[in-house]
Write a protein that holds these residues in place. Structure first.
Motif, PDB file in Angstrom:
ATOM      1  N   LYS A  38     -23.839  -6.849   6.698  1.00 13.27           N
ATOM      2  CA  LYS A  38     -23.434  -5.611   6.860  1.00 13.27           C
ATOM      3  C   LYS A  38     -22.904  -4.516   5.684  1.00 13.27           C
ATOM      4  O   LYS A  38     -22.836  -4.680   4.784  1.00 13.27           O
ATOM      5  CB  LYS A  38     -21.691  -5.891   7.616  1.00 13.27           C
ATOM      6  N   ARG A  39     -23.091  -3.366   6.420  1.00 13.44           N
ATOM      7  CA  ARG A  39     -23.097  -2.279   5.334  1.00 13.44           C
ATOM      8  C   ARG A  39     -21.279  -2.009   5.057  1.00 13.44           C
ATOM      9  O   ARG A  39     -20.648  -2.218   6.015  1.00 13.44           O
ATOM     10  CB  ARG A  39     -23.346  -0.868   5.814  1.00 13.44           C
ATOM     11  N   ILE A  40     -21.146  -1.533   3.815  1.00 16.65           N
ATOM     12  CA  ILE A  40     -19.899  -1.265   3.695  1.00 16.65           C
ATOM     13  C   ILE A  40     -19.444   0.233   4.062  1.00 16.65           C
ATOM     14  O   ILE A  40     -20.323   0.992   3.971  1.00 16.65           O
ATOM     15  CB  ILE A  40     -19.498  -1.509   2.095  1.00 16.65           C
ATOM     16  N   CYS A  41     -18.335   0.333   4.736  1.00 15.01           N
ATOM     17  CA  CYS A  41     -17.890   1.578   4.935  1.00 15.01           C
ATOM     18  C   CYS A  41     -19.193   2.466   5.830  1.00 15.01           C
ATOM     19  O   CYS A  41     -19.595   3.587   5.484  1.00 15.01           O
ATOM     20  CB  CYS A  41     -17.445   2.614   3.844  1.00 15.01           C
ATOM     21  N   GLN A  42     -19.181   1.877   6.743  1.00 11.56           N
ATOM     22  CA  GLN A  42     -20.512   2.303   7.681  1.00 11.56           C
ATOM     23  C   GLN A  42     -20.775   3.944   8.029  1.00 11.56           C
ATOM     24  O   GLN A  42     -21.754   4.419   7.925  1.00 11.56           O
ATOM     25  CB  GLN A  42     -20.647   1.536   9.326  1.00 11.56           C
ATOM     26  N   GLU A  43     -19.656   4.526   8.181  1.00  7.58           N
ATOM     27  CA  GLU A  43     -19.545   6.121   8.534  1.00  7.58           C
ATOM     28  C   GLU A  43     -19.748   6.718   7.342  1.00  7.58           C
ATOM     29  O   GLU A  43     -20.053   7.849   7.473  1.00  7.58           O
ATOM     30  CB  GLU A  43     -18.186   6.234   9.285  1.00  7.58           C
ATOM     31  N   HIS A  44     -19.596   6.340   6.306  1.00  4.85           N
ATOM     32  CA  HIS A  44     -20.003   6.812   5.047  1.00  4.85           C
ATOM     33  C   HIS A  44     -20.980   6.440   4.278  1.00  4.85           C
ATOM     34  O   HIS A  44     -21.423   6.935   2.991  1.00  4.85           O
ATOM     35  CB  HIS A  44     -18.690   6.871   3.945  1.00  4.85           C
ATOM     36  N   TRP A  45     -21.724   5.230   4.736  1.00  5.80           N
ATOM     37  CA  TRP A  45     -22.815   4.651   4.221  1.00  5.80           C
ATOM     38  C   TRP A  45     -24.179   5.814   3.957  1.00  5.80           C
ATOM     39  O   TRP A  45     -24.593   6.474   4.943  1.00  5.80           O
ATOM     40  CB  TRP A  45     -23.203   3.455   4.810  1.00  5.80           C
ATOM     41  N   ARG A  46     -24.624   5.811   2.741  1.00  9.97           N
ATOM     42  CA  ARG A  46     -25.947   6.634   2.477  1.00  9.97           C
ATOM     43  C   ARG A  46     -27.034   5.766   2.130  1.00  9.97           C
ATOM     44  O   ARG A  46     -28.009   6.293   1.685  1.00  9.97           O
ATOM     45  CB  ARG A  46     -25.445   7.764   1.433  1.00  9.97           C
ATOM     46  N   GLY A  47     -26.917   4.376   1.496  1.00 12.81           N
ATOM     47  CA  GLY A  47     -28.040   3.767   1.165  1.00 12.81           C
ATOM     48  C   GLY A  47     -27.477   2.586   0.056  1.00 12.81           C
ATOM     49  O   GLY A  47     -26.539   2.475  -0.009  1.00 12.81           O
ATOM     50  N   ARG A  48     -28.572   1.907   0.091  1.00 15.17           N
ATOM     51  CA  ARG A  48     -28.216   0.694  -1.065  1.00 15.17           C
ATOM     52  C   ARG A  48     -29.163   0.670  -2.327  1.00 15.17           C
ATOM     53  O   ARG A  48     -30.465   0.731  -1.871  1.00 15.17           O
ATOM     54  CB  ARG A  48     -28.185  -0.632  -0.066  1.00 15.17           C
ATOM     55  N   LEU A  49     -28.717   0.433  -3.457  1.00 14.68           N
ATOM     56  CA  LEU A  49     -29.910   0.389  -4.330  1.00 14.68           C
ATOM     57  C   LEU A  49     -30.675  -0.827  -4.327  1.00 14.68           C
ATOM     58  O   LEU A  49     -30.348  -1.885  -3.820  1.00 14.68           O
ATOM     59  CB  LEU A  49     -28.879   0.184  -5.959  1.00 14.68           C
ATOM     60  N   GLY A  50     -31.907  -0.729  -4.808  1.00  9.93           N
ATOM     61  CA  GLY A  50     -32.737  -1.907  -4.906  1.00  9.93           C
ATOM     62  C   GLY A  50     -33.529  -2.004  -3.605  1.00  9.93           C
ATOM     63  O   GLY A  50     -34.322  -2.886  -3.607  1.00  9.93           O
ATOM     64  N   LEU A  51     -33.449  -0.971  -2.610  1.00  2.22           N
ATOM     65  CA  LEU A  51     -33.922  -1.273  -1.369  1.00  2.22           C
ATOM     66  C   LEU A  51     -35.168  -0.274  -1.079  1.00  2.22           C
ATOM     67  O   LEU A  51     -34.831   0.684  -1.534  1.00  2.22           O
ATOM     68  CB  LEU A  51     -33.170  -1.475  -0.150  1.00  2.22           C
ATOM     69  N   ASP A  52     -36.151  -0.564  -0.503  1.00  2.00           N
ATOM     70  CA  ASP A  52     -37.187   0.581  -0.133  1.00  2.00           C
ATOM     71  C   ASP A  52     -36.753   1.192   0.975  1.00  2.00           C
ATOM     72  O   ASP A  52     -35.652   0.818   1.686  1.00  2.00           O
ATOM     73  CB  ASP A  52     -38.556  -0.177  -0.254  1.00  2.00           C
ATOM     74  N   LYS A  53     -37.558   2.165   1.536  1.00  2.00           N
ATOM     75  CA  LYS A  53     -37.097   3.225   2.349  1.00  2.00           C
ATOM     76  C   LYS A  53     -37.142   2.336   3.942  1.00  2.00           C
ATOM     77  O   LYS A  53     -36.135   2.478   4.602  1.00  2.00           O
ATOM     78  CB  LYS A  53     -38.374   4.213   2.817  1.00  2.00           C
ATOM     79  N   GLN A  54     -38.099   1.274   3.894  1.00  2.00           N
ATOM     80  CA  GLN A  54     -38.005   0.525   5.326  1.00  2.00           C
ATOM     81  C   GLN A  54     -36.759  -0.495   5.373  1.00  2.00           C
ATOM     82  O   GLN A  54     -36.204  -0.524   6.461  1.00  2.00           O
ATOM     83  CB  GLN A  54     -39.211  -0.223   5.439  1.00  2.00           C
ATOM     84  N   GLU A  55     -36.421  -0.960   4.109  1.00  2.00           N
ATOM     85  CA  GLU A  55     -35.217  -1.868   4.089  1.00  2.00           C
ATOM     86  C   GLU A  55     -34.000  -1.212   4.435  1.00  2.00           C
ATOM     87  O   GLU A  55     -33.125  -1.495   5.066  1.00  2.00           O
ATOM     88  CB  GLU A  55     -35.127  -2.547   2.773  1.00  2.00           C
ATOM     89  N   GLN A  56     -34.072   0.168   3.878  1.00  2.00           N
ATOM     90  CA  GLN A  56     -32.808   1.031   4.217  1.00  2.00           C
ATOM     91  C   GLN A  56     -32.799   1.181   5.692  1.00  2.00           C
ATOM     92  O   GLN A  56     -31.671   1.048   6.168  1.00  2.00           O
ATOM     93  CB  GLN A  56     -32.785   2.321   3.519  1.00  2.00           C
ATOM     94  N   LEU A  57     -33.792   1.683   6.015  1.00  2.00           N
ATOM     95  CA  LEU A  57     -34.029   1.868   7.746  1.00  2.00           C
ATOM     96  C   LEU A  57     -33.519   0.709   8.571  1.00  2.00           C
ATOM     97  O   LEU A  57     -32.620   0.848   9.417  1.00  2.00           O
ATOM     98  CB  LEU A  57     -35.192   2.182   8.171  1.00  2.00           C
ATOM     99  N   ASN A  58     -33.884  -0.576   8.058  1.00  4.00           N
ATOM    100  CA  ASN A  58     -33.398  -1.731   8.736  1.00  4.00           C
ATOM    101  C   ASN A  58     -31.940  -1.952   8.799  1.00  4.00           C
ATOM    102  O   ASN A  58     -31.362  -2.422   9.824  1.00  4.00           O
ATOM    103  CB  ASN A  58     -34.158  -2.873   8.257  1.00  4.00           C
ATOM    104  N   LEU A  59     -31.286  -1.538   7.715  1.00  6.50           N
ATOM    105  CA  LEU A  59     -29.804  -1.739   7.614  1.00  6.50           C
ATOM    106  C   LEU A  59     -29.193  -0.765   8.265  1.00  6.50           C
ATOM    107  O   LEU A  59     -28.108  -0.989   9.004  1.00  6.50           O
ATOM    108  CB  LEU A  59     -29.440  -1.596   6.052  1.00  6.50           C
ATOM    109  N   LEU A  60     -29.728   0.418   8.532  1.00  2.00           N
ATOM    110  CA  LEU A  60     -29.150   1.540   9.415  1.00  2.00           C
ATOM    111  C   LEU A  60     -29.139   1.166  10.768  1.00  2.00           C
ATOM    112  O   LEU A  60     -28.244   1.674  11.577  1.00  2.00           O
ATOM    113  CB  LEU A  60     -30.037   2.728   8.975  1.00  2.00           C
ATOM    114  N   LEU A  61     -30.090   0.643  11.467  1.00  2.00           N
ATOM    115  CA  LEU A  61     -30.319   0.241  12.809  1.00  2.00           C
ATOM    116  C   LEU A  61     -29.491  -0.915  13.102  1.00  2.00           C
ATOM    117  O   LEU A  61     -29.089  -1.772  12.382  1.00  2.00           O
ATOM    118  CB  LEU A  61     -31.650  -0.005  12.992  1.00  2.00           C
TER     119      LEU A  61
END
Length: 61
Positions: A38-61
């Motif tokens: 789970k993302r921390i502070c979902q409403e303020h989440w802007r991304g995570r270090l060390g992940l590529d664009k697709q991994e970021q999108l997967n966490l967003l969905l």
């Protein structure tokens, strides 16, 4: 804000958000960059270090 060791980027923060954000950070699993839960502070989440664009999108969905 950059949260370590989680590598989470948070944005659009205001002083009144501090108590909730600190609570979520302190209660989050303390796993670094490879953490895929789970993302921390979902409403303020802007991304995570060390992940590529697709991994970021997967966490967003």
């Amino acid at each position: 804000m950059l949260v370590f060791p989680h590598g989470e980027w948070l944005g659009q923060l205001h002083p009144e958000h501090a108590p909730k954000i600190l609570e979520e950070i302190l209660n989050a699993p303390r796993k670094p960059l490879q953490f895929t839960g789970k993302r921390i502070c979902q409403e303020h989440w802007r991304g995570r270090l060390g992940l590529d664009k697709q991994e970021q999108l997967n966490l967003l969905l």
